[in-house]
Scaffold this active site. Structure first.
Site, short mmCIF file in Angstrom:
data_model
loop_
_atom_site.label_atom_id
_atom_site.label_comp_id
_atom_site.label_asym_id
_atom_site.label_seq_id
_atom_site.Cartn_x
_atom_site.Cartn_y
_atom_site.Cartn_z
N SER A 180 2.67 4.77 1.12
CA SER A 180 3.31 5.24 2.34
C SER A 180 2.26 5.95 3.19
CB SER A 180 4.43 6.23 1.98
OG SER A 180 5.04 6.74 3.16
N SER B 189 -0.25 4.39 4.66
CA SER B 189 -1.52 3.64 4.65
C SER B 189 -1.69 2.81 5.92
CB SER B 189 -1.60 2.73 3.42
OG SER B 189 -0.55 1.78 3.41
N GLY B 190 -0.58 2.51 6.60
CA GLY B 190 -0.65 1.74 7.84
C GLY B 190 -0.07 0.34 7.74
N SER C 171 6.10 -1.81 -2.21
CA SER C 171 6.15 -2.74 -3.36
C SER C 171 5.16 -2.29 -4.45
CB SER C 171 5.91 -4.19 -2.93
OG SER C 171 4.75 -4.34 -2.14
N SER D 70 3.08 -0.95 8.12
CA SER D 70 3.95 -1.38 9.22
C SER D 70 3.19 -1.53 10.52
CB SER D 70 5.10 -0.37 9.41
OG SER D 70 5.95 -0.38 8.29
N GLY E 290 0.84 -1.19 0.00
CA GLY E 290 0.00 0.00 0.00
C GLY E 290 0.87 1.24 0.00
#
Length: 198
Positions: free
Chosen positions: A35, A37-38, A107, A40, A33
């Protein structure tokens, strides 16, 4: 590299034995997703929940991996592809070791994610699209990267000056605008239970 003199060495303990001892299958949860977006946060929350249920888990995080294994790579399309290729190979080793490995990487390219999927067997690659609008990701901007990208400090930034190709048929989609982290974790774990993986 000339690899004709390199031979795969089978381990004395195989994956099936590890899975039996752990009491669960081993596989990759591939969080993709934008940067902010949540990815990690969600990958770590899922890992924590599974760990507390006595599952063997580990998280490979994009920034963390770029501090070591991939610190020699930039952010050109070619470098991004190599970044994902290496992570795919590492994730495959984790699967072989009997673990549930979560990967949190933008990715951005479908082809790169497909190449990782192709490294693994059926039900070993669970693609999770962490769906969140660009505007919300920019509002969150936890690392201040969008601000830098908008002023030209960061070239080739995904969603701003570089494309993000959303998954077409992911195993799981979670919208982090509509769901809390806790609700998103429950959605993911329920899907894994339904698949008989945990």
């Amino acid at each position: 590299m000339d690899s004709k003199n390199i031979v795969w060495h089978d381990a004395s303990v195989d994956r099936k034995e590890r899975n039996n001892k752990n009491g669960h299958e081993s596989f990759v949860l591939w969080f993709t997703g934008l940067s902010g977006s949540g990815k990690s946060t969600l990958a770590n929350a899922v890992s924590r929940k599974l760990f507390e249920e006595n599952k063997q888990t580990y998280v490979l995080d994009g920034d963390n991996v770029r501090h070591g294994l991939n610190k020699d790579l930039g952010f050109s399309p070619e470098a991004r592809t190599e970044n994902i290729r290496r992570i795919g190979e590492v994730a495959k080793l984790f699967v072989d070791s009997g673990q549930i490995v979560s990967t949190a990487f933008i990715s951005p390219y479908r082809e790169d994610r497909q190449q990782v999927r192709d490294l693994l067997q059926e039900n070993e690659f669970i693609e999770i699209h962490v769906d969140c609008s660009l505007s919300t990701c920019e509002e969150r901007d936890p690392k201040g990267l969008y601000k830098k990208a908008r002023t030209g400090e960061i070239p080739s930034f995904t969603g701003v000056s570089s494309p993000y190709e959303a998954p077409e048929n992911p195993e799981i989609v979670v919208n982090t605008e509509e769901n809390s982290i806790e609700a998103a974790v429950d959605i993911i774990v329920k899907k894994l239970e339904d698949k008989g993986l945990v």
